[in-house]
Structures are given as C-alpha cells and as structure tokens.
Write an enzyme that holds these catalytic residues in place. Structure first.
Site, PDB file in Angstrom:
ATOM      1  NE  ARG A  65      -4.009   1.762   2.455  1.00 59.50           N
ATOM      2  CZ  ARG A  65      -4.112   2.606   3.477  1.00 59.50           C
ATOM      3  NH1 ARG A  65      -3.221   2.573   4.458  1.00 59.50           N
ATOM      4  NH2 ARG A  65      -5.100   3.488   3.519  1.00 59.50           N
ATOM      5  CG  HIS A  69      -1.626   5.293  -0.054  1.00 57.01           C
ATOM      6  ND1 HIS A  69      -2.301   5.729   1.059  1.00 57.01           N
ATOM      7  CD2 HIS A  69      -2.487   4.454  -0.686  1.00 57.01           C
ATOM      8  CE1 HIS A  69      -3.514   5.168   1.093  1.00 57.01           C
ATOM      9  NE2 HIS A  69      -3.631   4.386   0.049  1.00 57.01           N
ATOM     10  CG  ASN A  97      -1.123   8.329   3.575  1.00 58.72           C
ATOM     11  OD1 ASN A  97      -1.456   7.259   3.075  1.00 58.72           O
ATOM     12  ND2 ASN A  97      -0.546   9.293   2.883  1.00 58.72           N
ATOM     13  CG  HIS A 196      -8.148  -3.784  -1.398  1.00 58.56           C
ATOM     14  ND1 HIS A 196      -9.148  -2.835  -1.499  1.00 58.56           N
ATOM     15  CD2 HIS A 196      -7.014  -3.081  -1.130  1.00 58.56           C
ATOM     16  CE1 HIS A 196      -8.641  -1.626  -1.295  1.00 58.56           C
ATOM     17  NE2 HIS A 196      -7.354  -1.752  -1.069  1.00 58.56           N
TER      18      HIS A 196
END
Length: 331
Positions: A65, A69, A97, A196
């Site tokens: 992740r 991001h 975040n 996911h």
C-alpha cells in the site's frame, strides 16, 4: 539522458537486454540499474521484507500500500516517507494515511542495510517498488522484474495525498478518473484493486455501508445481508473506529483471486471494492468476473499494472536526490 537521446545501436542492445525498460520524459528505469553499483540491493530488500512479514503477516499488505500511496502523489518519488520538518508537511498526516499508513520502520530497516552495503546509492522510491513486489511474492502472488532508477523527491504534498488517492466512498466514476489522471486505465484499476486480497481495513472506512449508505438510514443494497450482519458485530454505529477487518475474509493472508469471487458474491468490504462489480460499468464488471474465474489472468495483469503504476512520473537522471535517511531530505 532521455531514451530518445540514446543511439539506436544502444537502444537495440538495451531493449534486448532489458525486458521491461520504462521510458519517461526524463530518463528510463530498468531492472539492472543497480547491477554494478549495488549488486546485492534486491537480495537485501527481499531479506528484510521476508523477516518483517514473518514477524507480522499484515506487513506485506502495508508495504504494498505504501508504494501505491506514494505513486499517486507527485509520482513514485518516496514523498510519502518524509516526516514533517521546516517547510515540509508530511503526507503521513493526510486523510488516506493518518492512523492508517504503516511499515515505515521496515523501510528504515531496509535503508539502513543498504546504506551499510552501498552508501547513497539505492533510492527510497526504489525500496518501495521492490518491497511491494517482494510482499506480493511472499504472500503467494505473482513476481515481476521491477524497473529501477527512481530518485527521491525533496518535497511532499499533503494536498495531493488528500485529493489524488481514491477513497473508500468514492463513486466508480471518480475512482476511474483518479486512475486516468495517473495514466492508468480501468483494466489497471481492477487488477490493482485485487491487492485487497490481503490486508485489513478499519471500521471507519466502511461503516456507512452498514447503516446509512445513501442517507436514507438503510445499509448498502449491494452488500450481502449475512456478511453485513457479521460486520456490524464489531463495527457499531459509533465507536470502534480503528477495529480491523480483513479485506478478504476467506483467505486474508494469501495473495489469490478470492477478492474477485467475494465481489461477485457481494461480499466486498469497501464500497470502492464492490462498486467494481455492482457500480454499473460493464467493463469493470466483466474484468471482475474474468479474474474471479482465472487467477492466472489476474496475476499476469497485476504484474503488468504494477510495473505501469511504478512508472508514474519518476524522478531520474539528476532530478531529486538519493536520500540517506528516507524520513528526511539531505542537507
């Protein structure tokens, strides 16, 4: 140097040597970037990531992740890793975040090991790209050659972090647009959402689906009622914001195609997951069905899309810097 500046004879040899050379406007990324300057770089990253995931299985999803991001804000330049200081407001404080992004200590551990092996050579941005690949492989997912040569930013953008990263309650149209702005198409969106298949989400990220999805006091009609009842037990109307739930309840620690099977069964945890199947787009619905049927097709596309995402506006050549400490710019 730009790709177009290279002599044709070199490009022919270069392209035959490098299966995934990624040209950008300011240079190129290629898997053998550290072959001479830090030959053990990839092995060192893999070793630290493996130990971290052995300590805590959830860390694989957390590291994957971080790369996502990072790339969606100012490109894959490790801007996410900077702590607040002086003129820099850390992206770690942004809505996507805050109390959520994690794994920074593992990145520090990797960086320390690399600085010992070959000082000021391997960028923090490349560490994130390699750690994402290694995390995928460690949990049973596909492998791919990671194009390397990114450099680190000397700034961050909390505004970009708040605006560019898709949110759990975004509409499908908004999510598609946010991906498109980064050069990623709906095929990339569906494949990358498949990450996911591992990891957790907080109650606060999907609570509205359980109680009041459209403001009429009713749960999300695209959410399986039995699954919703299970979720409500640990995600009440108020309180329990930080309670964690697996994004894929059936095989939470394994990188597989179960995530897509869950979406078809209306058991996607986040609205932004389920919307890929139930959001009215024939394109994304068809892809979800395909990946639910073929793990092989999902793995192949995930690897391609990760390489594509990893090439979002990297800093190359003499742009940016190679940070000594991933949390702060060099002085």
């Amino acid at each position: 140097m730009k790709c177009m500046d290279l002599p044709v004879s070199f490009l022919v040899i270069f392209s035959s040597l490098v299966s995934v050379a990624q040209c950008s406007g300011s240079g190129y990324l290629y898997p053998q970037f550290y072959q001479h300057s830090c030959p053990r770089a990839q092995a060192i990253v893999r070793s630290v990531v493996a130990k971290a995931v052995a300590r805590e299985a959830r860390m694989a999803a957390s590291l994957l992740r971080l790369h996502f991001h990072d790339c969606f804000v100012k490109g894959c330049d490790a801007s996410l890793l900077l702590d607040s200081s002086g003129t820099i407001t850390s992206e770690k404080r942004s809505n996507p975040n805050r109390n959520s992004a994690r794994g920074f200590e593992v990145v520090d551990e990797i960086k320390a090991a690399l600085e010992k092996e070959c000082p000021r050579t391997v960028s923090c941005a490349d560490i994130l790209a390699l750690a994402a690949r290694d995390s995928t492989v460690l949990t049973g997912g596909p492998s791919w050659e990671v194009p390397l040569g990114r450099r680190d930013s000397i700034g961050a953008s909390i505004q970009g972090s708040n605006n560019n990263i898709p949110a759990p309650n975004n509409t499908l149209r908004t999510i598609i647009t946010k991906f498109k702005l980064k050069g990623l198409d709906p095929v990339d969106l569906v494949a990358l959402s498949g990450s996911h298949t591992i990891g957790d989400s907080r109650c606060t990220s999907f609570r509205q689906r359980l109680y009041n999805q459209t403001g009429d006091g009713r749960p999300d009609s695209t959410l399986d009622t039995t699954y919703a009842a299970q979720l409500r037990r640990r995600c009440p109307r108020s309180g329990g914001d930080q309670n964690l739930f697996p994004l894929d309840a059936l095989s939470p620690g394994r990188f597989d195609n179960q995530y897509f099977k869950n979406l078809v069964a209306r058991k996607g945890l986040l609205a932004s997951d389920e919307v890929l199947f139930s959001g009215g787009s024939p394109t994304t619905m068809r892809l979800v069905k395909w990946y639910a049927e073929s793990e092989e097709a999902f793995f192949a596309q995930f690897a391609k899309s990760m390489v594509k995402m990893g090439n979002i506006t990297p800093l190359t050549g003499n742009k940016g810097e190679i940070r000594k400490n991933c949390r702060r710019i060099n002085h």
